[in-house]
Design a protein around this motif. Structure first.
Motif, PDB file in Angstrom:
ATOM      1  N   MET A   1      37.032  84.149 113.784  1.00 57.13           N
ATOM      2  CA  MET A   1      37.454  85.093 114.829  1.00 57.13           C
ATOM      3  C   MET A   1      38.750  85.773 114.391  1.00 57.13           C
ATOM      4  O   MET A   1      39.706  85.107 114.004  1.00 57.13           O
ATOM      5  N   THR A   2      38.776  87.108 114.441  1.00 56.69           N
ATOM      6  CA  THR A   2      39.948  87.860 114.002  1.00 56.69           C
ATOM      7  C   THR A   2      41.020  87.853 115.081  1.00 56.69           C
ATOM      8  O   THR A   2      40.762  87.536 116.252  1.00 56.69           O
ATOM      9  N   MET A   3      42.251  88.223 114.695  1.00 61.59           N
ATOM     10  CA  MET A   3      43.345  88.305 115.664  1.00 61.59           C
ATOM     11  C   MET A   3      43.046  89.332 116.743  1.00 61.59           C
ATOM     12  O   MET A   3      43.387  89.145 117.913  1.00 61.59           O
ATOM     13  N   ASN A   4      42.407  90.435 116.358  1.00 64.20           N
ATOM     14  CA  ASN A   4      42.062  91.449 117.358  1.00 64.20           C
ATOM     15  C   ASN A   4      41.104  90.873 118.400  1.00 64.20           C
ATOM     16  O   ASN A   4      41.229  91.141 119.605  1.00 64.20           O
TER      17      ASN A   4
ATOM     18  N   VAL B   1      40.804  87.682 119.256  1.00 61.55           N
ATOM     19  CA  VAL B   1      41.552  86.726 120.082  1.00 61.55           C
ATOM     20  C   VAL B   1      42.359  87.455 121.141  1.00 61.55           C
ATOM     21  O   VAL B   1      42.334  87.104 122.324  1.00 61.55           O
ATOM     22  N   ASN B   2      43.089  88.478 120.740  1.00 52.56           N
ATOM     23  CA  ASN B   2      43.888  89.261 121.692  1.00 52.56           C
ATOM     24  C   ASN B   2      43.011  89.856 122.781  1.00 52.56           C
ATOM     25  O   ASN B   2      43.373  89.842 123.967  1.00 52.56           O
ATOM     26  N   ALA B   3      41.852  90.373 122.379  1.00 52.13           N
ATOM     27  CA  ALA B   3      40.951  91.000 123.355  1.00 52.13           C
ATOM     28  C   ALA B   3      40.439  89.980 124.369  1.00 52.13           C
ATOM     29  O   ALA B   3      40.393  90.255 125.579  1.00 52.13           O
ATOM     30  N   LEU B   4      40.056  88.798 123.892  1.00 47.57           N
ATOM     31  CA  LEU B   4      39.548  87.759 124.797  1.00 47.57           C
ATOM     32  C   LEU B   4      40.613  87.308 125.790  1.00 47.57           C
ATOM     33  O   LEU B   4      40.354  87.190 126.997  1.00 47.57           O
ATOM     34  N   LEU B   5      41.823  87.061 125.283  1.00 48.35           N
ATOM     35  CA  LEU B   5      42.886  86.592 126.173  1.00 48.35           C
ATOM     36  C   LEU B   5      43.298  87.669 127.178  1.00 48.35           C
ATOM     37  O   LEU B   5      43.560  87.374 128.348  1.00 48.35           O
ATOM     38  N   LEU B   6      43.348  88.926 126.731  1.00 45.69           N
ATOM     39  CA  LEU B   6      43.694  90.013 127.654  1.00 45.69           C
ATOM     40  C   LEU B   6      42.607  90.197 128.713  1.00 45.69           C
ATOM     41  O   LEU B   6      42.905  90.472 129.889  1.00 45.69           O
ATOM     42  N   THR B   7      41.351  90.039 128.315  1.00 48.25           N
ATOM     43  CA  THR B   7      40.252  90.144 129.282  1.00 48.25           C
ATOM     44  C   THR B   7      40.360  89.063 130.345  1.00 48.25           C
ATOM     45  O   THR B   7      40.182  89.310 131.546  1.00 48.25           O
ATOM     46  N   ASP B   8      40.671  87.834 129.918  1.00 49.77           N
ATOM     47  CA  ASP B   8      40.815  86.735 130.877  1.00 49.77           C
ATOM     48  C   ASP B   8      41.979  86.960 131.829  1.00 49.77           C
ATOM     49  O   ASP B   8      41.947  86.515 132.987  1.00 49.77           O
ATOM     50  N   LEU B   9      43.017  87.652 131.364  1.00 51.93           N
ATOM     51  CA  LEU B   9      44.136  87.955 132.245  1.00 51.93           C
ATOM     52  C   LEU B   9      43.766  88.999 133.287  1.00 51.93           C
ATOM     53  O   LEU B   9      44.353  89.048 134.376  1.00 51.93           O
TER      54      LEU B   9
ATOM     55  N   LEU C   1      41.658  79.435 121.043  1.00 54.21           N
ATOM     56  CA  LEU C   1      42.611  79.140 119.973  1.00 54.21           C
ATOM     57  C   LEU C   1      42.032  78.145 118.973  1.00 54.21           C
ATOM     58  O   LEU C   1      42.250  78.270 117.762  1.00 54.21           O
ATOM     59  N   ARG C   2      41.295  77.168 119.455  1.00 56.21           N
ATOM     60  CA  ARG C   2      40.700  76.202 118.523  1.00 56.21           C
ATOM     61  C   ARG C   2      39.693  76.887 117.599  1.00 56.21           C
ATOM     62  O   ARG C   2      39.624  76.600 116.401  1.00 56.21           O
ATOM     63  N   LEU C   3      38.907  77.788 118.180  1.00 55.78           N
ATOM     64  CA  LEU C   3      37.912  78.509 117.385  1.00 55.78           C
ATOM     65  C   LEU C   3      38.594  79.394 116.348  1.00 55.78           C
ATOM     66  O   LEU C   3      38.183  79.442 115.176  1.00 55.78           O
ATOM     67  N   HIS C   4      39.662  80.078 116.763  1.00 51.68           N
ATOM     68  CA  HIS C   4      40.329  81.002 115.841  1.00 51.68           C
ATOM     69  C   HIS C   4      41.015  80.266 114.688  1.00 51.68           C
ATOM     70  O   HIS C   4      40.890  80.659 113.519  1.00 51.68           O
ATOM     71  N   PHE C   5      41.726  79.195 114.996  1.00 46.57           N
ATOM     72  CA  PHE C   5      42.491  78.490 113.962  1.00 46.57           C
ATOM     73  C   PHE C   5      41.665  77.440 113.223  1.00 46.57           C
ATOM     74  O   PHE C   5      42.174  76.792 112.301  1.00 46.57           O
TER      75      PHE C   5
ATOM     76  N   THR D   1      45.612  73.289 106.860  1.00 47.42           N
ATOM     77  CA  THR D   1      45.018  74.238 107.823  1.00 47.42           C
ATOM     78  C   THR D   1      46.073  75.200 108.352  1.00 47.42           C
ATOM     79  O   THR D   1      45.821  76.406 108.507  1.00 47.42           O
ATOM     80  N   PHE D   2      47.258  74.701 108.629  1.00 51.93           N
ATOM     81  CA  PHE D   2      48.294  75.530 109.254  1.00 51.93           C
ATOM     82  C   PHE D   2      49.246  76.063 108.180  1.00 51.93           C
ATOM     83  O   PHE D   2      50.367  75.575 108.001  1.00 51.93           O
ATOM     84  N   ASP D   3      48.760  77.086 107.464  1.00 45.77           N
ATOM     85  CA  ASP D   3      49.562  77.701 106.408  1.00 45.77           C
ATOM     86  C   ASP D   3      50.479  78.760 107.010  1.00 45.77           C
ATOM     87  O   ASP D   3      50.586  78.903 108.235  1.00 45.77           O
ATOM     88  N   ALA D   4      51.159  79.506 106.171  1.00 45.50           N
ATOM     89  CA  ALA D   4      52.123  80.511 106.626  1.00 45.50           C
ATOM     90  C   ALA D   4      51.460  81.561 107.509  1.00 45.50           C
ATOM     91  O   ALA D   4      52.036  82.014 108.513  1.00 45.50           O
ATOM     92  N   ARG D   5      50.227  81.948 107.160  1.00 42.40           N
ATOM     93  CA  ARG D   5      49.529  82.951 107.973  1.00 42.40           C
ATOM     94  C   ARG D   5      49.220  82.405 109.368  1.00 42.40           C
ATOM     95  O   ARG D   5      49.380  83.118 110.367  1.00 42.40           O
ATOM     96  N   ALA D   6      48.789  81.132 109.450  1.00 44.80           N
ATOM     97  CA  ALA D   6      48.489  80.536 110.752  1.00 44.80           C
ATOM     98  C   ALA D   6      49.737  80.474 111.617  1.00 44.80           C
ATOM     99  O   ALA D   6      49.693  80.766 112.824  1.00 44.80           O
ATOM    100  N   ARG D   7      50.859  80.124 111.016  1.00 45.19           N
ATOM    101  CA  ARG D   7      52.101  80.054 111.777  1.00 45.19           C
ATOM    102  C   ARG D   7      52.507  81.439 112.286  1.00 45.19           C
ATOM    103  O   ARG D   7      52.959  81.586 113.434  1.00 45.19           O
ATOM    104  N   GLN D   8      52.322  82.459 111.457  1.00 45.62           N
ATOM    105  CA  GLN D   8      52.667  83.822 111.870  1.00 45.62           C
ATOM    106  C   GLN D   8      51.762  84.287 113.018  1.00 45.62           C
ATOM    107  O   GLN D   8      52.232  84.907 113.977  1.00 45.62           O
ATOM    108  N   GLU D   9      50.468  83.964 112.941  1.00 46.91           N
ATOM    109  CA  GLU D   9      49.536  84.389 113.995  1.00 46.91           C
ATOM    110  C   GLU D   9      49.832  83.673 115.319  1.00 46.91           C
ATOM    111  O   GLU D   9      49.753  84.289 116.389  1.00 46.91           O
TER     112      GLU D   9
END
Length: 524
Positions: free
Chosen positions: A1-4, A6-14, A31-35, A140-148
C-alpha cells in the motif's frame, strides 16, 4: 500500500460517520498493512499518566485490549512517551518489549518481537498516548519507514482527536446538560474492561440514572463487581466531588450496627466515652454505598427506612434528629424478594431501595469480555511476579470462554493468579515467555451456572444430594443439615436450636438465610 493510499484511507475515515472503536481499529489495520509488520497498537495514557491502555490493536492476542501497561515497568513505552520524534528499538536492544509473546503472526508460538517503532501522540497540547509498531523481521523499520510514520503522525492524532470529540458529544447529549455529569461522563475510565453488548447496555443505564437522586439497587452474583459499578455511579453523579462512603453491612456487628450507621452521643452505651458521627454523616452531600444490604438486622432496617423517607438520622442516645443530604446506593447478591416473603427483609424498605434496580450481568453472559479481563489480570501478575511475559495458550482461551464462571470476575482473577504461580512452581523461569496451558487453569467445565439474585430460586440440596464440588459446598451442606436437625429436635424453636448449636440466635438466622433455609423474622 502506497503512502497516497494510506493518506486517502485515513482521510476518508475522518470524513464519514463511524463508531469510535471502528475508526481506531481501521487505523491500526491500515498501518499494519502499509508497514508490513506483525502488530500495531494504539495506547492511551490512563490513571494520571501511570498506565498505557490499548484502545485498538491489530496483530496482538485477544487479551491484549484488556491489559494495562505500567509505564514505569516498560522502559520502551516510557522512552517513546518522553520523545516527540520517532523512536526505534532494533533487534539487539536490551530493553524488554511489552508485546513479547503476544504477537500472533504465527498463532500458538511464543514469538519474540525483534524490531519496534513508536511515536508519542499529543491531543490539544497534552500527551495523549502512543502508537507502537512491532515487527518479527529484522530491518523492517528502516529510514524510509521512520520517515513515513513521521508524515502520518498528524493524521493519527486527528483520528484520536475526532474520536475524543465524538465521545464527549455523545456524553453531553446523554446528560442533557445536567450539572456535574457532562465532565464525568466524558472521562475515560480505565477500570471498566469489556466490549460486550451486555456491558455496553449496563454502562449506558448507569450513565442515565447516575445524575438523578434516585436510590439505586445493584443486583448481581458474587464477584460481578458491584462495588466497582457503585463507584462509577458516584463519579458520574453531581455528587462526585463529595465523599463516597462504603459500608459492608455483612461485616457490621449487630450490637454496633446502629452506632456505625447513625452515630452515637457520649454515654449512649457502655464504652461510648465521646460523641461519634456515623457513616451517614460522613457521607454528607455525597453517596452512601450499602453493600450486602440484605444482611442488615430487621430493627436497623426500620431506622434506615425512616432516614430514606425523611432525610433525617438520630444518633444513638440523642434526643433530636438531624437532617442529612445523602444518596443511597445499595447492593446485594441475594434475592430480596424472597427475603421479604420469608419475613427477613422489610417490604417497605425493599421498595424504597429498589426505586431503580440495575442487574449486573454475570461474566458468562459477557462473551469475549472474559479474555479482555484475563488480559488485565495477566499483566498484573506478570508485573507482580517479575516475569518477562505472561500469556494464554489457544486451548486456555477456549477453556476461559466455555467455563460458566460461578464466581465471576473475582474467580477469574484468582484462576489467573493461581495458574501463574503454578507455572513458576513447575520450573518456568522469570526470563521466559510463560504460556499458561489449559490444565494449569484447573477449570471444571461441568460446574453449573449460579442463579442470579431475584431469579427463581433452585431447590436447596439436602445432605443426601449429589456431593458438592468444593470445600465451601461441603461445609454448606453440613451446616444446613445441622440446623435442620437442631430445629427438628426443638420443635422449630430458633432460640433453643441456637443454644443447642452454641451459636448466637441472630447469627443463626443470618447463617440460615445465607444457606437458603427459610428462617423466621428474628429471634423469638
Amino acid at each position: 500500500m502506497t503512502m497516497n493510499a494510506v493518506n486517502a484511507l485515513l482521510l476518508t475515515d475522518l470524513a464519514v460517520d463511524l463508531p469510535a472503536g471502528v475508526r481506531q481499529q481501521r487505523l491500526t489495520e491500515t498501518l499494519r498493512l502499509h508497514f508490513r509488520c506483525g502488530a500495531v497498537a494504539l495506547l492511551r495514557l490512563d490513571g494520571d499518566g501511570e498506565f498505557l491502555r490499548p484502545v485498538a490493536v491489530d496483530g496482538l492476542s485477544s487479551d491484549a485490549l484488556g491489559r494495562r501497561f505500567a509505564v514505569k515497568e516498560h522502559p520502551r513505552l516510557a522512552a517513546i512517551l518522553r520523545r516527540r520524534e520517532i523512536t526505534c528499538f532494533h533487534h539487539d536492544s536490551g530493553l524488554p518489549d511489552p508485546y513479547d509473546g503476544l504477537v500472533i503472526e504465527r498463532p500458538g508460538e511464543p514469538l519474540h518481537v525483534h524490531d519496534c517503532m513508536g511515536v508519542a501522540l499529543d491531543v490539544e497540547g497534552q500527551r495523549w498516548g502512543v502508537l507502537t509498531l512491532d515487527a518479527l523481521v529484522v530491518g523492517t523499520f528502516d529510514a524510509r519507514a521512520r520517515q513515513e510514520l513521521a508524515q502520518l503522525v498528524a493524521l493519527v492524532e486527528a483520528v484520536v482527536r475526532l474520536t475524543r470529540l465524538e465521545v464527549a458529544l455523545r456524553a453531553a447529549q446523554q446528560s442533557a446538560g445536567a450539572p456535574g455529569s457532562g465532565h464525568a461522563a466524558s472521562r475515560e475510565d480505565g477500570d471498566m474492561v469489556g466490549q460486550s453488548e451486555a456491558i455496553a447496555r449496563l454502562l449506558h443505564e448507569l450513565q442515565v440514572v447516575a445524575d438523578t437522586e434516585l436510590p439505586v439497587l445493584l443486583l448481581g452474583e458474587t464477584g460481578v463487581g458491584k462495588e466497582l459499578f457503585a463507584h462509577r455511579l458516584h463519579r458520574l453523579s453531581r455528587r462526585a466531588a463529595r465523599p463516597l462512603v462504603h459500608v459492608n453491612c455483612a461485616a457490621l456487628p449487630e450490637s454496633l450496627a446502629e452506632s456505625e450507621l447513625f452515630g452515637h452521643v457520649r454515654g449512649a452505651f457502655s464504652g461510648a466515652v465521646s460523641e461519634r458521627p456515623g457513616r451517614f454523616e460522613a457521607a454528607e452531600g455525597g453517596t452512601l454505598f450499602l453493600d450486602e444490604v440484605g444482611e442488615l438486622p430487621l430493627a436497623l432496617q426500620a431506622k434506615l427506612l425512616r432516614t430514606l423517607q425523611n432525610g433525617e438520622i438520630q444518633r444513638l442516645g440523642a434526643d433530636k434528629p438531624k437532617r442529612v443530604d445523602v444518596r443511597v446506593i445499595a447492593a446485594t447478591n441475594r434475592s430480596l424478594r424472597e427475603q421479604v416473603r420469608d419475613g427477613a427483609f422489610r417490604a417497605d424498605l425493599y421498595h424504597r431501595l429498589s426505586v431503580y434496580p440495575i442487574p449486573i450481568p454475570p461474566l458468562r453472559e459477557r462473551g469475549n469480555d472474559v479474555l479482555l479481563l484475563a488480559g488485565r489480570f495477566l499483566e498484573l501478575n506478570r508485573a507482580r511476579l517479575g516475569l518477562r511475559s505472561l500469556r494464554l495458550s489457544a486451548a486456555s482461551d477456549e477453556a476461559l470462554r466455555r467455563y460458566p464462571w460461578p464466581g465471576n470476575v473475582r474467580e477469574l482473577e484468582h484462576v489467573v493468579s493461581r495458574a501463574a504461580l503454578k507455572a513458576l512452581s513447575r520450573g518456568a523461569r522469570r526470563s521466559d515467555i510463560v504460556t499458561l496451558e489449559a490444565d494449569q487453569l484447573d477449570l471444571d467445565l461441568g460446574v453449573p451456572a449460579v442463579a442470579a439474585p431475584d431469579a427463581q430460586a433452585a431447590p436447596v440440596p439436602s445432605a443426601g444430594d449429589a456431593a458438592p464440588r468444593s470445600m465451601r459446598g461441603i461445609v454448606d451442606v453440613a451446616q444446613r443439615e445441622a440446623i435442620r436437625q437442631a430445629l427438628a429436635g426443638h420443635a422449630d424453636n430458633w432460640n433453643r436450636a441456637a443454644r443447642a448449636l452454641e451459636i448466637d440466635p441472630s447469627n443463626l438466622h443470618k447463617l440460615a438465610r445465607r444457606l437458603g433455609l427459610k428462617a423466621s423474622a428474628g429471634p423469638a
